[in-house]
Design a protein around this motif. Structure first.
Motif, short mmCIF file in Angstrom:
data_model
loop_
_atom_site.label_atom_id
_atom_site.label_comp_id
_atom_site.label_asym_id
_atom_site.label_seq_id
_atom_site.Cartn_x
_atom_site.Cartn_y
_atom_site.Cartn_z
N PHE A 36 -26.36 19.56 -22.54
CA PHE A 36 -27.77 19.85 -22.78
C PHE A 36 -28.41 20.13 -21.43
O PHE A 36 -28.36 19.30 -20.52
CB PHE A 36 -28.43 18.65 -23.47
N LEU A 37 -29.00 21.31 -21.29
CA LEU A 37 -29.56 21.75 -20.01
C LEU A 37 -31.09 21.73 -20.05
O LEU A 37 -31.70 21.98 -21.08
CB LEU A 37 -29.10 23.19 -19.70
N LEU A 38 -31.66 21.47 -18.89
CA LEU A 38 -33.11 21.63 -18.67
C LEU A 38 -33.30 22.78 -17.70
O LEU A 38 -32.72 22.80 -16.61
CB LEU A 38 -33.72 20.36 -18.10
N ARG A 39 -34.12 23.76 -18.10
CA ARG A 39 -34.45 24.89 -17.23
C ARG A 39 -35.96 25.05 -17.20
O ARG A 39 -36.60 25.18 -18.25
CB ARG A 39 -33.80 26.18 -17.76
N ILE A 40 -36.54 25.02 -16.03
CA ILE A 40 -37.99 25.18 -15.88
C ILE A 40 -38.31 26.67 -15.76
O ILE A 40 -37.87 27.34 -14.82
CB ILE A 40 -38.51 24.41 -14.65
N GLU A 41 -39.10 27.18 -16.70
CA GLU A 41 -39.44 28.61 -16.71
C GLU A 41 -40.81 28.79 -16.04
O GLU A 41 -41.85 28.80 -16.71
CB GLU A 41 -39.40 29.14 -18.15
N ASP A 42 -40.77 28.93 -14.73
CA ASP A 42 -41.97 28.82 -13.89
C ASP A 42 -42.40 30.12 -13.23
O ASP A 42 -42.77 30.14 -12.05
CB ASP A 42 -41.74 27.75 -12.81
N ILE A 43 -42.37 31.23 -13.97
CA ILE A 43 -42.76 32.51 -13.37
C ILE A 43 -44.00 33.09 -14.03
O ILE A 43 -44.25 34.29 -13.98
CB ILE A 43 -41.61 33.53 -13.42
N ASP A 44 -44.80 32.22 -14.62
CA ASP A 44 -45.98 32.68 -15.35
C ASP A 44 -47.20 32.78 -14.43
O ASP A 44 -48.30 32.31 -14.77
CB ASP A 44 -46.27 31.74 -16.52
N GLY A 45 -47.00 33.38 -13.27
CA GLY A 45 -48.10 33.64 -12.35
C GLY A 45 -48.88 32.39 -11.97
O GLY A 45 -48.33 31.31 -11.78
N GLN A 73 -36.55 29.36 -13.03
CA GLN A 73 -36.65 30.82 -13.05
C GLN A 73 -37.16 31.39 -11.73
O GLN A 73 -36.79 32.50 -11.36
CB GLN A 73 -37.57 31.26 -14.20
N SER A 74 -38.00 30.66 -11.04
CA SER A 74 -38.56 31.17 -9.78
C SER A 74 -37.50 31.45 -8.73
O SER A 74 -37.74 32.19 -7.78
CB SER A 74 -39.60 30.19 -9.22
N THR A 75 -36.30 30.87 -8.89
CA THR A 75 -35.20 31.12 -7.95
C THR A 75 -34.40 32.35 -8.34
O THR A 75 -33.49 32.74 -7.60
CB THR A 75 -34.25 29.91 -7.88
N ARG A 176 -43.36 42.54 -16.16
CA ARG A 176 -44.80 42.44 -16.38
C ARG A 176 -45.60 42.78 -15.13
O ARG A 176 -45.09 42.71 -14.00
CB ARG A 176 -45.15 41.02 -16.83
N LYS A 177 -46.88 43.14 -15.34
CA LYS A 177 -47.78 43.35 -14.21
C LYS A 177 -48.09 42.05 -13.49
O LYS A 177 -48.23 42.02 -12.27
CB LYS A 177 -49.09 43.97 -14.68
N ASP A 178 -48.22 40.97 -14.26
CA ASP A 178 -48.70 39.70 -13.72
C ASP A 178 -47.61 38.65 -13.53
O ASP A 178 -47.89 37.49 -13.25
CB ASP A 178 -49.78 39.13 -14.65
N ALA A 179 -46.35 39.05 -13.70
CA ALA A 179 -45.24 38.12 -13.53
C ALA A 179 -43.98 38.93 -13.21
O ALA A 179 -43.91 40.13 -13.54
CB ALA A 179 -45.03 37.28 -14.79
N PRO A 180 -42.97 38.30 -12.61
CA PRO A 180 -41.78 39.05 -12.20
C PRO A 180 -40.99 39.65 -13.36
O PRO A 180 -40.33 40.67 -13.18
CB PRO A 180 -40.94 38.00 -11.46
#
Length: 285
Positions: A36-45, A73-75, A176-180
């Motif tokens: 079971f993995l934890l992934r932080i999805e942190d590219i929402d501007g 995700q930021s990496t 996206r315009k506002d995110a990678p």
């Protein structure tokens, strides 16, 4: 080996709906001796708040869960950009820049996608953007992409085999315009990179899987099985959401509530007053 994941975005606190999703993913992996993995999805501007990631970890510990954490995700931003521009744009020719605003799209759209979003009318595909594209989103030429990829299927553990129908979504945004990157691209690439074999998430994302299956075919990515679970709903029949200020797990934790007992009640579908569990598959095509 089964590998599942819980992938929250740090743009607001976790609520009971997140707890139910995390428990579902955790227990499916545990039942089969998987990971079971934890992934932080942190590219929402600007909406992403790094400090919330630690709160998420404390919430999961409070619920009695154990996990392996993978890179946030930021990496991975450079990987999203590389795959989009080198493969989708240059190699396959299925990506194009779009400068349309949301208001312009809403005014011109004549169709609605299965997820409720407006189907892009193809303005910038028919009238290509010239010059500076730094402030553009990048969209998938859906008709061309489907012609290249051909027909595909995908399997949900609960709903069975599904014929992929990404064409119903029109030219979706990939960068996206506002995110990678869009959720479509980032989540699909990350699940492949993390070796996820069972994508566990709420049934509100069922329809999005049709687009994700197309991207897997175009990019040569692994194809997992999916498990779209029921949603927790509030008293008005709406799914719990951060933007509606649904009760936060952190508030319950700091108030001294028993997290493991709460987890067991959620597993047994013994829900707090005013909360219900949705029935059926929303958006099944």
């Amino acid at each position: 080996m089964i590998v599942t994941r819980f992938a929250p975005s740090p743009n607001g606190p976790l609520h009971l709906g997140h707890a139910f999703s995390a428990l579902t993913a955790h227990d499916l992996a545990a039942r089969h001796g998987g990971r079971f993995l934890l992934r932080i999805e942190d590219i929402d501007g600007a909406r992403s708040r790094p400090e919330l990631a630690d709160e998420f970890r404390r919430d999961l510990e409070w619920l009695g869960l154990e996990w392996d954490e993978v890179p946030a995700q930021s990496t991975r931003v450079a990987n999203y950009d590389l795959m989009a521009h080198e493969v989708l744009y240059r190699a396959l020719g299925v990506l194009y820049p779009c400068r349309c605003t949301r208001a312009e799209i809403a005014a011109a759209a004549r169709e609605t996608a299965p997820d409720g979003s407006a189907v892009y009318p193809g303005t910038c595909r028919e009238h290509p953007v010239s010059g500076d594209t730094s402030h553009c989103a990048w969209r998938l030429d859906m008709a061309r992409a489907c012609a290249i990829a051909g027909p595909h299927v995908w399997t949900d553990e609960l709903a069975g085999e599904q014929k992929a129908r990404p064409e119903l979504f029109g030219d979706v945004v990939i960068l996206r315009k506002d995110a990678p990157a869009s959720y479509h691209l980032a989540a699909t690439m990350d699940d492949h990179a993390d070796g996820v074999t069972l994508v566990t998430r709420g049934m509100d994302l069922f329809a999005s899987t049709h687009v994700h299956r197309l991207l897997q075919a175009l990019l040569g990515l692994s194809v997992p099985t999916w498990h779209h679970h029921a949603l927790l709903l509030d008293g008005e029949g709406r799914k719990l959401a951060k933007r509606r200020e649904s009760p936060a797990l952190a508030e319950l934790r700091l108030a001294g509530a028993d997290g493991r007992a709460l987890a067991d009640r959620l597993r047994a579908h013994q829900l707090p007053a005013g909360i219900s569990l949705s029935e059926g598959l929303h958006g099944c095509l």
